[in-house]
Design an enzyme around this catalytic site. Structure first.
Site, PDB file in Angstrom:
ATOM      1  N   LYS A  13       0.817  -1.221   0.000  1.00 15.90           N
ATOM      2  CA  LYS A  13       0.000   0.000   0.000  1.00 15.90           C
ATOM      3  C   LYS A  13       0.852   1.275   0.000  1.00 15.90           C
ATOM      4  CE  LYS A  13      -2.262  -0.475   3.834  1.00 15.90           C
ATOM      5  NZ  LYS A  13      -1.821  -1.728   4.403  1.00 15.90           N
ATOM      6  N   ARG A  88      -9.251   1.953   9.533  1.00 24.53           N
ATOM      7  CA  ARG A  88      -8.943   0.541   9.809  1.00 24.53           C
ATOM      8  C   ARG A  88     -10.048  -0.138  10.588  1.00 24.53           C
ATOM      9  NH1 ARG A  88      -3.011   1.217   9.457  1.00 24.53           N
ATOM     10  NH2 ARG A  88      -1.979  -0.795   9.491  1.00 24.53           N
ATOM     11  N   ARG A 127      11.663  -6.799   5.145  1.00 25.60           N
ATOM     12  CA  ARG A 127      11.823  -5.343   5.118  1.00 25.60           C
ATOM     13  C   ARG A 127      12.889  -4.890   6.110  1.00 25.60           C
ATOM     14  NH1 ARG A 127       6.245  -2.413   4.647  1.00 25.60           N
ATOM     15  NH2 ARG A 127       5.940  -2.708   6.870  1.00 25.60           N
ATOM     16  N   ARG A 160      12.136  -3.450  11.823  1.00 26.11           N
ATOM     17  CA  ARG A 160      11.224  -2.817  12.780  1.00 26.11           C
ATOM     18  C   ARG A 160      10.569  -3.902  13.626  1.00 26.11           C
ATOM     19  NH1 ARG A 160       7.681   0.820   8.926  1.00 26.11           N
ATOM     20  NH2 ARG A 160       6.128  -0.618   9.707  1.00 26.11           N
ATOM     21  N   ARG A 171      -0.729  -8.906  12.988  1.00 26.61           N
ATOM     22  CA  ARG A 171      -1.280  -7.755  12.261  1.00 26.61           C
ATOM     23  C   ARG A 171      -2.267  -8.222  11.197  1.00 26.61           C
ATOM     24  NH1 ARG A 171       3.893  -4.646  10.273  1.00 26.61           N
ATOM     25  NH2 ARG A 171       2.411  -3.204   9.357  1.00 26.61           N
TER      26      ARG A 171
HETATM   27  P1  AMP Z   1       1.021   0.908   9.035  1.00 32.07           P
HETATM   28  O1  AMP Z   1       2.349   1.505   8.705  1.00 32.07           O
HETATM   29  O2  AMP Z   1      -0.131   1.566   8.306  1.00 32.07           O
HETATM   30  O3  AMP Z   1       0.990  -0.595   8.899  1.00 32.07           O
HETATM   31  O4  AMP Z   1       0.756   1.231  10.588  1.00 32.07           O
HETATM   32  C1  AMP Z   1       1.646   0.804  11.591  1.00 32.07           C
HETATM   33  C2  AMP Z   1       0.901   0.669  12.908  1.00 32.07           C
HETATM   34  O5  AMP Z   1       0.329   1.934  13.285  1.00 32.07           O
HETATM   35  C3  AMP Z   1      -0.288  -0.285  12.898  1.00 32.07           C
HETATM   36  O6  AMP Z   1       0.127  -1.645  13.084  1.00 32.07           O
HETATM   37  C4  AMP Z   1      -1.116   0.249  14.060  1.00 32.07           C
HETATM   38  O7  AMP Z   1      -0.546  -0.122  15.312  1.00 32.07           O
HETATM   39  C5  AMP Z   1      -0.941   1.744  13.916  1.00 32.07           C
HETATM   40  N1  AMP Z   1      -1.975   2.355  13.041  1.00 32.07           N
HETATM   41  C6  AMP Z   1      -1.772   2.993  11.841  1.00 32.07           C
HETATM   42  N2  AMP Z   1      -2.940   3.435  11.340  1.00 32.07           N
HETATM   43  C7  AMP Z   1      -3.905   3.069  12.226  1.00 32.07           C
HETATM   44  C8  AMP Z   1      -5.325   3.216  12.274  1.00 32.07           C
HETATM   45  N3  AMP Z   1      -5.993   3.818  11.286  1.00 32.07           N
HETATM   46  N4  AMP Z   1      -5.979   2.719  13.357  1.00 32.07           N
HETATM   47  C9  AMP Z   1      -5.315   2.119  14.358  1.00 32.07           C
HETATM   48  N5  AMP Z   1      -3.995   1.922  14.379  1.00 32.07           N
HETATM   49  C10 AMP Z   1      -3.275   2.395  13.326  1.00 32.07           C
END
Ligand code: AMP
Length: 216
Positions: A13, A88, A127, A160, A171
């Site tokens: 994404k 989300r 990654r 990470r 996740r």
């Molecule tokens: P991402 O880089 O989008 O995968 O986000 C990394 C982490 O940030 C996720 O695993 C969540 O812990 C948190 N996160 C990001 N966006 C959201 C969201 N819209 N709602 C809740 N947690 C979020």
């Protein structure tokens, strides 16, 4: 054009969102990046979310909704935006609809980039991120020139915490449970929903997205 990019973690994404943002000249709003910046800067929000993120869990809706409300209200989103990582949950999707309605706007397109659990585990656990500048590499598709060193500044590359295979599976489970229903939410609405297979080559996926967007 106001676009949401959805899909499981690791479906690509972020990369696709950056490319669409660049070619459409609209801001890329990544809630994951915003939260990581808050953690790195040690802000109140960062302190609250750090542990949640490391475990691969979702940050509470109210915190996310406040964060996004402030961001989509800014001047640079007037011509549109691409939201990556938000909404989300169905509650976040409803709140987004309300905040855009207040601004006299709506979501035009939901782009769903799909991939299987095994694919995302393989991709994400490959990654690596530069400790210094944050540049993202992938040991399968985007290797650094020198093992474990950033091409930009030579700093060490790390995995990470939330990119470890066991966390990625958590996740993915969270995605299926909490985020997949958001797709149904948008299927019931007037929004255009584009379903893209994200498992191919990154450039092919970009090409397909661009072609599908142009036909609208
Ligand atoms: P991402 O880089 O989008 O995968 O986000 C990394 C982490 O940030 C996720 O695993 C969540 O812990 C948190 N996160 C990001 N966006 C959201 C969201 N819209 N709602 C809740 N947690 C979020």
């Amino acid at each position: 054009m106001n676009i949401i990019l959805m899909g499981p973690p690791g479906a690509g994404k972020g990369t696709q969102a950056k490319r669409i943002a660049q070619s459409s000249k609209i801001p890329h709003i990544s809630t994951g990046d915003m939260l990581r910046e808050a953690v790195a800067a040690g802000t109140d929000l960062g302190l609250k979310v750090r542990e949640i993120m490391e475990k691969g869990l979702l940050v509470p809706d109210d915190l996310m909704i406040d964060l996004v409300r402030e961001r989509v209200g800014r001047e640079d989103t007037k011509e549109g935006f691409i939201l990556d990582g938000f909404p989300r949950t169905v509650q976040q999707a409803k709140a987004l609809g309300n905040m855009l309605c207040d601004l006299g706007r709506k979501i035009d397109i939901v782009l769903l980039v799909n991939a299987t659990e095994d694919e995302v585990v393989e991709r994400i656990s490959s990654r690596r991120v530069c400790l210094e500048c944050g540049k993202v590499y992938n040991l399968l598709t985007l290797k650094p020139s020198v093992d474990n060193k950033c091409d930009e500044d030579g700093s060490e590359l790390i995995q990470r915490e939330d990119d470890r295979p066991e966390t990625v599976r958590d996740r993915y489970r969270v995605y299926m449970e909490k985020t997949a229903p958001v797709i149904d939410y948008y299927s019931d609405n007037e929004t255009v929903l584009l379903d893209i297979n994200g498992s191919g080559d990154i450039d092919d996926v970009t090409r397909e997205i661009m072609e599908r967007l142009e036909t609208l």
